[in-house]
Motif scaffolding. Structure first.
Motif, PDB file in Angstrom:
ATOM      1  N   MET A 209       0.831  -1.204   0.000  1.00 55.36           N
ATOM      2  CA  MET A 209       0.000   0.000   0.000  1.00 55.36           C
ATOM      3  C   MET A 209       0.868   1.257   0.000  1.00 55.36           C
ATOM      4  N   ILE A 210       1.908   1.257   0.816  1.00 51.33           N
ATOM      5  CA  ILE A 210       2.785   2.431   0.898  1.00 51.33           C
ATOM      6  C   ILE A 210       3.486   2.661  -0.439  1.00 51.33           C
ATOM      7  N   LEU A 211       3.955   1.583  -1.053  1.00 49.05           N
ATOM      8  CA  LEU A 211       4.637   1.708  -2.336  1.00 49.05           C
ATOM      9  C   LEU A 211       3.698   2.250  -3.409  1.00 49.05           C
ATOM     10  N   GLU A 212       2.519   1.674  -3.506  1.00 49.16           N
ATOM     11  CA  GLU A 212       1.589   2.017  -4.586  1.00 49.16           C
ATOM     12  C   GLU A 212       0.848   3.328  -4.349  1.00 49.16           C
ATOM     13  N   GLU A 213       0.557   3.639  -3.103  1.00 48.63           N
ATOM     14  CA  GLU A 213      -0.301   4.791  -2.810  1.00 48.63           C
ATOM     15  C   GLU A 213       0.466   6.013  -2.319  1.00 48.63           C
ATOM     16  N   SER A 214       1.733   5.823  -1.947  1.00 53.01           N
ATOM     17  CA  SER A 214       2.501   6.958  -1.431  1.00 53.01           C
ATOM     18  C   SER A 214       3.795   7.168  -2.219  1.00 53.01           C
ATOM     19  N   ILE A 215       4.643   6.136  -2.251  1.00 49.70           N
ATOM     20  CA  ILE A 215       5.956   6.304  -2.868  1.00 49.70           C
ATOM     21  C   ILE A 215       5.858   6.557  -4.371  1.00 49.70           C
ATOM     22  N   LYS A 216       5.146   5.697  -5.096  1.00 53.83           N
ATOM     23  CA  LYS A 216       5.051   5.870  -6.549  1.00 53.83           C
ATOM     24  C   LYS A 216       4.375   7.183  -6.942  1.00 53.83           C
ATOM     25  N   PRO A 217       3.266   7.569  -6.310  1.00 57.68           N
ATOM     26  CA  PRO A 217       2.667   8.866  -6.645  1.00 57.68           C
ATOM     27  C   PRO A 217       3.594  10.049  -6.351  1.00 57.68           C
ATOM     28  N   THR A 218       4.362   9.960  -5.268  1.00 53.42           N
ATOM     29  CA  THR A 218       5.297  11.045  -4.958  1.00 53.42           C
ATOM     30  C   THR A 218       6.390  11.137  -6.013  1.00 53.42           C
ATOM     31  N   LEU A 219       6.904   9.984  -6.433  1.00 51.81           N
ATOM     32  CA  LEU A 219       7.917   9.979  -7.487  1.00 51.81           C
ATOM     33  C   LEU A 219       7.363  10.558  -8.786  1.00 51.81           C
ATOM     34  N   LYS A 220       6.123  10.210  -9.085  1.00 48.52           N
ATOM     35  CA  LYS A 220       5.493  10.753 -10.299  1.00 48.52           C
ATOM     36  C   LYS A 220       5.345  12.259 -10.183  1.00 48.52           C
ATOM     37  N   LYS A 221       4.920  12.734  -9.029  1.00 50.21           N
ATOM     38  CA  LYS A 221       4.774  14.173  -8.797  1.00 50.21           C
ATOM     39  C   LYS A 221       6.129  14.865  -8.911  1.00 50.21           C
ATOM     40  N   ALA A 222       7.186  14.145  -8.541  1.00 49.97           N
ATOM     41  CA  ALA A 222       8.544  14.699  -8.605  1.00 49.97           C
ATOM     42  C   ALA A 222       9.134  14.631 -10.017  1.00 49.97           C
ATOM     43  N   GLY A 223       8.378  14.043 -10.953  1.00 54.23           N
ATOM     44  CA  GLY A 223       8.856  13.983 -12.328  1.00 54.23           C
ATOM     45  C   GLY A 223       9.849  12.882 -12.600  1.00 54.23           C
ATOM     46  N   ILE A 224       9.811  11.825 -11.785  1.00 53.54           N
ATOM     47  CA  ILE A 224      10.754  10.711 -11.940  1.00 53.54           C
ATOM     48  C   ILE A 224       9.978   9.464 -12.348  1.00 53.54           C
ATOM     49  N   ASP A 225      10.365   8.901 -13.482  1.00 50.33           N
ATOM     50  CA  ASP A 225       9.631   7.765 -14.048  1.00 50.33           C
ATOM     51  C   ASP A 225      10.481   6.504 -13.973  1.00 50.33           C
ATOM     52  N   PHE A 226      10.260   5.720 -12.933  1.00 56.97           N
ATOM     53  CA  PHE A 226      10.946   4.430 -12.821  1.00 56.97           C
ATOM     54  C   PHE A 226      10.206   3.400 -13.669  1.00 56.97           C
ATOM     55  N   ARG A 227      10.909   2.796 -14.610  1.00 50.88           N
ATOM     56  CA  ARG A 227      10.311   1.724 -15.402  1.00 50.88           C
ATOM     57  C   ARG A 227      10.522   0.368 -14.738  1.00 50.88           C
ATOM     58  N   GLN A 228      11.482   0.312 -13.809  1.00 46.77           N
ATOM     59  CA  GLN A 228      11.833  -0.962 -13.191  1.00 46.77           C
ATOM     60  C   GLN A 228      11.786  -0.859 -11.661  1.00 46.77           C
ATOM     61  N   PHE A 229      10.883  -1.618 -11.050  1.00 43.12           N
ATOM     62  CA  PHE A 229      10.848  -1.787  -9.595  1.00 43.12           C
ATOM     63  C   PHE A 229      11.235  -3.240  -9.326  1.00 43.12           C
ATOM     64  N   PHE A 230      12.372  -3.429  -8.666  1.00 40.09           N
ATOM     65  CA  PHE A 230      12.905  -4.782  -8.465  1.00 40.09           C
ATOM     66  C   PHE A 230      12.607  -5.232  -7.040  1.00 40.09           C
ATOM     67  N   SER A 231      11.834  -6.291  -6.901  1.00 44.66           N
ATOM     68  CA  SER A 231      11.424  -6.798  -5.599  1.00 44.66           C
ATOM     69  C   SER A 231      12.510  -7.653  -4.960  1.00 44.66           C
ATOM     70  N   GLU A 232      12.808  -7.355  -3.694  1.00 45.19           N
ATOM     71  CA  GLU A 232      13.757  -8.187  -2.947  1.00 45.19           C
ATOM     72  C   GLU A 232      13.235  -9.610  -2.829  1.00 45.19           C
ATOM     73  N   ARG A 233      11.936  -9.764  -2.675  1.00 42.87           N
ATOM     74  CA  ARG A 233      11.345 -11.105  -2.570  1.00 42.87           C
ATOM     75  C   ARG A 233      11.681 -11.959  -3.788  1.00 42.87           C
ATOM     76  N   SER A 234      11.738 -11.319  -4.959  1.00 44.86           N
ATOM     77  CA  SER A 234      11.980 -12.069  -6.194  1.00 44.86           C
ATOM     78  C   SER A 234      13.351 -12.744  -6.200  1.00 44.86           C
ATOM     79  N   LEU A 235      14.303 -12.210  -5.438  1.00 49.14           N
ATOM     80  CA  LEU A 235      15.622 -12.840  -5.360  1.00 49.14           C
ATOM     81  C   LEU A 235      15.505 -14.252  -4.791  1.00 49.14           C
ATOM     82  N   TYR A 236      14.551 -14.441  -3.913  1.00 53.25           N
ATOM     83  CA  TYR A 236      14.364 -15.735  -3.253  1.00 53.25           C
ATOM     84  C   TYR A 236      13.369 -16.607  -4.024  1.00 53.25           C
ATOM     85  N   GLN A 237      12.382 -15.966  -4.627  1.00 53.32           N
ATOM     86  CA  GLN A 237      11.378 -16.704  -5.387  1.00 53.32           C
ATOM     87  C   GLN A 237      11.941 -17.289  -6.682  1.00 53.32           C
ATOM     88  N   THR A 238      12.917 -16.611  -7.278  1.00 51.70           N
ATOM     89  CA  THR A 238      13.471 -17.053  -8.565  1.00 51.70           C
ATOM     90  C   THR A 238      14.767 -17.840  -8.420  1.00 51.70           C
TER      91      THR A 238
END
Length: 532
Positions: A209-238
């Protein structure tokens, strides 16, 4: 690039004079204009290495420079500096090129074969972005833009730490079943919405929720477009972490002690070995970071840049030992790794520290500051100082519409030029005059400043010190304000008027390019005139 031209010319003269390669030398703007435009220490370095008189060495080099079309004058001053004055014709040639091909100015294809991965911000998804996160964000984004101007293919990546102790602690904060460092209005709001009852699950849901509703909108408002969000969990899942751990075991670097799994980093100069898996069976952040960077090396990038806050300084040193000692050789990777560690940011108003917001209870958020002072001001202030030093922002200055506010100062300079061209051209077009005359020292000063911009881009590509762009923009704006206050456009001879318009046109193109790199808007009109 003027510094490139000067380096090449001096190297050629040195070879002719001494039949040898010169030592690595520096060219910089002359400290005293009475001596010239630029100076070099090549003779001083040569004398220090080989002996002899630096002045005599400099004079011999100068003899070989006679007849150069770039220089109007070359001289030697004690203790052995070589001073250069650029010809007017060379300066004016640059003006014409900038006006005819504005999109090409400062742009290069030197980086066209270089793929860059820049990881920045990467704040834990446990709360809104802080002002220090904002410094990392704007520094990282500016670095990315500079590299793109240089011709590099740049990927921006945000590493999401969505597992581990901080997520469990966030869960306790949401469930209110155990003391936690996370507090404030946002925690209370999450507590109302999250139905999970286990700390890990509640923390995981809150992090999303914090990532999707706070961090990403703030980054968008700041004019920063991240195309890649890399999950720490994926290091273990993959299986990335598992493969990395096996690699380290094969190298004989992993051992068990005190119920935990350790990595023998002391083999590579660390002060002590580091824990990979705790006695409780939890993988450490360091373990995840090693796996993450192991995966980075396998993705085909030639340069890895990590921008983080001061908390990443220790991790970066330990991680770099593993990268250089183990991973580079294992993956036969010949690329470059850079670390840009930013120091903290604080706010003051009327000489007092600004109190934390009700949202977090402990700090002012990046979004709150952007809303208070505006995006342009926030971006400029947060990149305006060397990242190796703490940054203090005066909110009274940041909110003001006076020339003491550096953003107003820059934008007003650009708007002033735009207003001049509105008087001379309805569509803003301007034809380069066949000849350009210089009649005042400030004209030459502006041209020399412009001439240095492509070299500045190359310098920042190398050292990542983006505050140099802010410094350069301020100096350029100062020259422009001086030009505007001291020189006339109307009422001069036609050739003088057209020459000054050409200089202003090249200056506006340059200032706009710097503002674009820093993400600051360049308004052609000011909504209100800044107060003196």
């Amino acid at each position: 690039m003027i510094f490139g031209e000067l380096h090449q010319t001096i190297r050629q003269a040195y070879r002719k004079a001494f039949s040898a390669e010169p030592p690595r030398f520096v060219i910089e703007p002359a400290r005293h204009k009475m001596f010239g435009d630029f100076s070099s220490n090549v003779a001083l370095l040569c004398a220090a290495q080989q002996g002899g008189s630096a002045v005599a060495i400099a004079q011999k080099i100068v003899q070989e420079l006679e007849g150069s079309k770039i220089f109007r004058n070359v001289s030697v001053t004690t203790p052995g500096f070589i001073n250069f004055t650029i010809t007017d014709s060379h300066l004016l040639e640059v003006v014409g090129e900038i006006i005819r091909y504005p999109e090409a100015f400062g742009r290069s294809d030197l980086g066209k074969e270089i793929r860059v991965l820049i990881e920045f911000v990467s704040a834990n998804p446990t709360g809104p972005l802080t002002l220090s996160n904002g410094r990392e964000a704007f520094v990282g984004e500016t670095i990315a833009r500079v590299l793109e101007l240089y011709g590099c293919a740049v990927a921006r990546e945000y590493f999401v730490s969505d597992r581990g102790d901080q997520i469990t602690s966030l869960g306790h904060a949401v469930l209110k079943d155990k003391p936690s460092e996370f507090k404030g209005a946002y925690i209370n709001e999450l507590s109302k919405r999250i139905k999970e009852t286990k700390p890990d699950e509640a923390g995981g849901k809150a992090a999303v929720m914090i990532l999707e509703e706070s961090i990403k909108p703030t980054l968008k408002k700041a004019g920063i477009d991240f195309r890649q969000f890399f999950s720490e969990r994926s290091l273990y899942q993959t299986g990335v972490f598992k493969r990395t751990l096996e690699l380290l075991k094969v190298k004989g670097l992993v051992y068990e002690a005190e119920g935990a799994t350790w990595l023998s980093t002391t083999r590579y100069g660390d002060s002590e070995d580091r824990v990979l898996i705790s006695a409780a069976g939890v993988e450490t952040y360091f373990a995840s970071d090693i796996a993450y960077h192991s995966f980075k090396l396998q993705r085909g990038y030639h340069r890895l840049i990590n921008v983080s806050g001061v908390e990443g300084a220790t991790f970066s040193k330990q991680l770099n030992l593993v990268l250089e000692g183990v991973l580079r050789g294992e993956y036969t990777w010949g690329g470059q790794v850079d670390w840009a560690i930013t120091q903290p940011v604080s706010l003051v108003q009327k000489g007092q520290a600004v109190k934390p917001s009700k949202l977090t209870g402990t700090y002012l958020t990046l979004q709150e500051v952007i809303e208070a002072v505006g995006l342009d001001v926030a971006r400029f202030f947060l990149i305006s100082r060397d990242i190796t030093t703490p940054l203090e922002i005066d909110l009274d200055v940041a909110k003001s519409n006076s020339l003491s506010n550096p953003v107003f100062y820059l934008q007003y300079a650009y708007a002033r030029i735009s207003s001049i061209f509105r008087e001379y051209s309805k569509n803003g077009e301007f034809a380069v005059p066949e000849t350009i005359v210089l009649t005042h020292p400030i004209e030459r000063q502006l041209l020399l400043r412009i001439l240095q911009f492509p070299d500045l881009v190359e310098e920042v590509v190398g050292d990542l010190m983006v505050h140099k762009l802010a410094n350069y923009a301020t100096l350029l704006a100062t020259d422009l304000h001086s030009f505007y206050e001291n020189l006339k456009i109307v009422g001069e001879r036609p050739e003088v008027t057209l020459s000054r318009l050409a200089i202003l046109k090249a200056s506006s193109i340059t200032l706009k390019r710097v503002l674009d790199l820093t993400g600051i808007s360049a308004p052609s009109r000011m909504m209100r005139s800044p107060k003196a």
